[in-house]
Design a protein around this motif. Structure first.
Motif, PDB file in Angstrom:
ATOM      1  N   ASP A 110     -12.880 -22.610   5.218  1.00  0.00           N
ATOM      2  CA  ASP A 110     -12.478 -23.953   4.790  1.00  0.00           C
ATOM      3  C   ASP A 110     -13.524 -24.965   5.231  1.00  0.00           C
ATOM      4  OD1 ASP A 110     -10.802 -25.680   3.440  1.00  0.00           O
ATOM      5  OD2 ASP A 110      -9.255 -25.731   4.987  1.00  0.00           O
ATOM      6  N   ASP A 111     -13.432 -26.142   4.669  1.00  0.00           N
ATOM      7  CA  ASP A 111     -14.404 -27.178   5.003  1.00  0.00           C
ATOM      8  C   ASP A 111     -14.109 -27.825   6.337  1.00  0.00           C
ATOM      9  OD1 ASP A 111     -12.115 -28.319   3.935  1.00  0.00           O
ATOM     10  OD2 ASP A 111     -13.161 -29.325   2.300  1.00  0.00           O
ATOM     11  N   SER A 112     -12.835 -28.054   6.648  1.00  0.00           N
ATOM     12  CA  SER A 112     -12.518 -28.716   7.912  1.00  0.00           C
ATOM     13  C   SER A 112     -11.212 -28.183   8.483  1.00  0.00           C
ATOM     14  CB  SER A 112     -12.436 -30.238   7.711  1.00  0.00           C
ATOM     15  OG  SER A 112     -11.444 -30.554   6.754  1.00  0.00           O
ATOM     16  N   TYR A 113     -11.046 -28.426   9.774  1.00  0.00           N
ATOM     17  CA  TYR A 113      -9.875 -27.964  10.508  1.00  0.00           C
ATOM     18  C   TYR A 113      -9.452 -29.086  11.438  1.00  0.00           C
ATOM     19  CZ  TYR A 113      -7.051 -24.969  13.567  1.00  0.00           C
ATOM     20  OH  TYR A 113      -6.021 -24.398  14.287  1.00  0.00           O
ATOM     21  N   TYR A 114      -8.164 -29.330  11.508  1.00  0.00           N
ATOM     22  CA  TYR A 114      -7.679 -30.324  12.462  1.00  0.00           C
ATOM     23  C   TYR A 114      -6.465 -29.780  13.199  1.00  0.00           C
ATOM     24  CZ  TYR A 114      -5.962 -34.555  14.610  1.00  0.00           C
ATOM     25  OH  TYR A 114      -5.505 -35.462  15.530  1.00  0.00           O
ATOM     26  N   SER A 115      -5.350 -29.705  12.518  1.00  0.00           N
ATOM     27  CA  SER A 115      -4.122 -29.283  13.193  1.00  0.00           C
ATOM     28  C   SER A 115      -3.759 -27.826  12.940  1.00  0.00           C
ATOM     29  CB  SER A 115      -2.960 -30.165  12.726  1.00  0.00           C
ATOM     30  OG  SER A 115      -2.713 -29.933  11.342  1.00  0.00           O
ATOM     31  N   GLY A 116      -4.399 -27.217  11.956  1.00  0.00           N
ATOM     32  CA  GLY A 116      -4.077 -25.836  11.622  1.00  0.00           C
ATOM     33  C   GLY A 116      -2.994 -25.707  10.557  1.00  0.00           C
ATOM     34  N   LYS A 117      -2.561 -26.818   9.953  1.00  0.00           N
ATOM     35  CA  LYS A 117      -1.504 -26.761   8.938  1.00  0.00           C
ATOM     36  C   LYS A 117      -1.898 -25.914   7.738  1.00  0.00           C
ATOM     37  CE  LYS A 117       0.798 -31.172   9.767  1.00  0.00           C
ATOM     38  NZ  LYS A 117       1.117 -32.486   9.178  1.00  0.00           N
ATOM     39  N   THR A 118      -3.136 -26.060   7.281  1.00  0.00           N
ATOM     40  CA  THR A 118      -3.578 -25.287   6.118  1.00  0.00           C
ATOM     41  C   THR A 118      -3.577 -23.801   6.457  1.00  0.00           C
ATOM     42  OG1 THR A 118      -4.942 -27.134   5.370  1.00  0.00           O
ATOM     43  CG2 THR A 118      -5.427 -24.971   4.428  1.00  0.00           C
ATOM     44  N   LYS A 119      -4.161 -23.455   7.585  1.00  0.00           N
ATOM     45  CA  LYS A 119      -4.208 -22.058   8.025  1.00  0.00           C
ATOM     46  C   LYS A 119      -2.799 -21.489   8.154  1.00  0.00           C
ATOM     47  CE  LYS A 119      -5.450 -19.375  12.114  1.00  0.00           C
ATOM     48  NZ  LYS A 119      -5.966 -19.462  13.480  1.00  0.00           N
ATOM     49  N   SER A 120      -1.900 -22.218   8.786  1.00  0.00           N
ATOM     50  CA  SER A 120      -0.523 -21.756   8.982  1.00  0.00           C
ATOM     51  C   SER A 120       0.205 -21.575   7.654  1.00  0.00           C
ATOM     52  CB  SER A 120       0.261 -22.732   9.853  1.00  0.00           C
ATOM     53  OG  SER A 120      -0.295 -22.801  11.130  1.00  0.00           O
TER      54      SER A 120
END
Length: 167
Positions: A110-120
């Motif tokens: 992915d392009d960016s990561y912050y809270s992990g919502k997309t991954k989860s």
């Protein structure tokens, strides 16, 4: 190209951070072939050569990677490519477009990561198809997460590099 300088300039433009910053960052990353190439090299150099993983790509960034590097990714990831929708960090459910998985271990790019919502959200969708499925590693260009996650690998991590950024 110095990614630190690019991100520093973007942070100056969006000092409030949040969605506006991430949307601008995502657009910048998708449109820069040097960053995309550097990112793909980073991923390939940090995974073993005998991988049996699948790869998950999401949203517009995933489409750009797939359209430009799909032939490389399909040769490198024996478990195939899963392309899912975007907007997952904003609450959209992940739609994988498949009813069967080729493997159980996936790498998420992915392009960016912050809270992990997309991954989860993606991992939950994978588990709905196969309860053993999981994301073993996530590779991103930019990691803005406060909490360090050893399974998230980034070209730029804000909180490791914050001392280098003079806003």
């Amino acid at each position: 190209m110095n990614l630190n300088i690019i991100i520093k300039d973007l942070l100056k433009e969006h000092p409030e951070g949040g969605e506006k910053f991430f949307d601008a960052l995502d657009l910048l990353i998708r449109g820069d072939s040097d960053i995309l190439s550097m990112f793909l090299d980073f991923v390939m150099n940090n995974l073993s050569e005998n991988i049996t993983y699948g790869v998950v790509l999401s949203g517009k960034f995933g489409c750009v990677l797939y359209n430009n590097y799909g032939h490389i990714l399909s040769k490198y990831f024996d478990g195939g490519i899963v392309l899912t929708n975007g907007g997952i960090r904003k609450g959209e459910p992940a739609y994988l477009g498949v009813t069967e998985l080729s493997c159980t271990d996936y790498v998420f790019l992915d392009d960016s990561y912050y809270s992990g919502k997309t991954k989860s959200g993606i991992e939950e969708a994978l588990k709905n198809i196969d309860s053993k499925a999981k994301i073993t590693n996530t590779f991103v260009v930019y990691d803005g997460g406060i909490k360090f996650d050893k399974t998230v690998h980034s070209l730029f991590r804000y909180y490791n590099n914050a001392h280098n950024i003079n806003l």
